[in-house]
Design a protein around this motif. Sequence first.
Motif, PDB file in Angstrom:
ATOM      1  N   ARG A 225     -68.858-108.934 -69.735  1.00 36.81           N
ATOM      2  CA  ARG A 225     -68.876-108.997 -71.203  1.00 36.81           C
ATOM      3  C   ARG A 225     -70.293-108.894 -71.744  1.00 36.81           C
ATOM      4  NH1 ARG A 225     -69.372-113.558 -74.920  1.00 36.81           N
ATOM      5  NH2 ARG A 225     -68.560-112.926 -76.963  1.00 36.81           N
ATOM      6  N   TYR A 252     -63.116-101.384 -74.624  1.00 37.45           N
ATOM      7  CA  TYR A 252     -62.454-102.283 -75.558  1.00 37.45           C
ATOM      8  C   TYR A 252     -61.097-101.693 -75.937  1.00 37.45           C
ATOM      9  CZ  TYR A 252     -66.750-104.980 -76.200  1.00 37.45           C
ATOM     10  OH  TYR A 252     -67.845-105.782 -76.004  1.00 37.45           O
ATOM     11  N   ASP A 261     -65.792-109.198 -80.772  1.00 36.57           N
ATOM     12  CA  ASP A 261     -66.578-109.686 -79.637  1.00 36.57           C
ATOM     13  C   ASP A 261     -68.063-109.751 -79.980  1.00 36.57           C
ATOM     14  OD1 ASP A 261     -66.735-110.668 -77.041  1.00 36.57           O
ATOM     15  OD2 ASP A 261     -67.075-108.689 -76.169  1.00 36.57           O
TER      16      ASP A 261
END
Length: 278
Positions: A225, A252, A261
């Motif tokens: 991430r 994504y 995010d």
Amino acid sequence: MDVSGGNSSDGTGGDGGDGDGTRGILSPGAMPDVFRVDRLEPSADLDDLVAVHWRVAWDLPAGREHESLVLSYPAVNVSFEPDGAWVTGPVSGTYRRRLTGRVAVPAVRFRPAAFRSLVDRSVSSLRDRVVPAGELLPLPPAVVDGIRAAPDLAAARPLVEQWLRGLPRRRTDEQAKLDAAVELVERDRSLTRVDQLAERCGRSVRWLQRAFADAVGLPVKQVIRMARLREVAQRALTGDVDWAAVATDLGYTDQAHLVRDFTAAVGTPPARYARSAR
């Protein structure tokens, strides 16, 4: 020592492939003109332990301050601060620091899994923590004083390396594989899931998760991430960005997922960040 918060990780964002060492620093163009980061590679015999030697310095006049934010790399750092030497464990997200006064700090950033070879504990026990270096490693006060007194990074590096060579190490093939796995995540943006990385490493997902927790100190999913978020921030500096295309490129589910995010980590949507960064 982190330019973004407390005694922490490499404020340059590490050696993520950009030439000027600003990858990971959000809005690098807004850094004060009195801010300086120097970086040097380790000697060949320490290349499996050390990712980079670095030194950060700034000199802000009285009454002036700057808040820095960094999207951190998965690493342990040892920094030699005015108030002593500190081990900073891997940071699980972003790090903030308000810069004031005059500061110069030499430091060393270890390879993602390499610090585990120096200590008898899981690196996850150091996650988001700052610990006096003497609690974890043999570090005589005279060594700390000598490194802190070095006038520049070129003078500090041999002193740091002399100290590192004297430390007992328990390097394993497993740690080397984990360092390679993190490097793969940083280099290959098509790796967006834990199972993909496990397959590329020839290991099971469970093995990878256990090994990352022990030696890297962060969940595999979090390492992936943060690598994606650093890439989003880097692309935002390039000009007009097709965010839907970026979302697809980085794995994504859609643009809204990317926006959520990035906003959760940075505090502002990527398009707004791009405008302010420019």
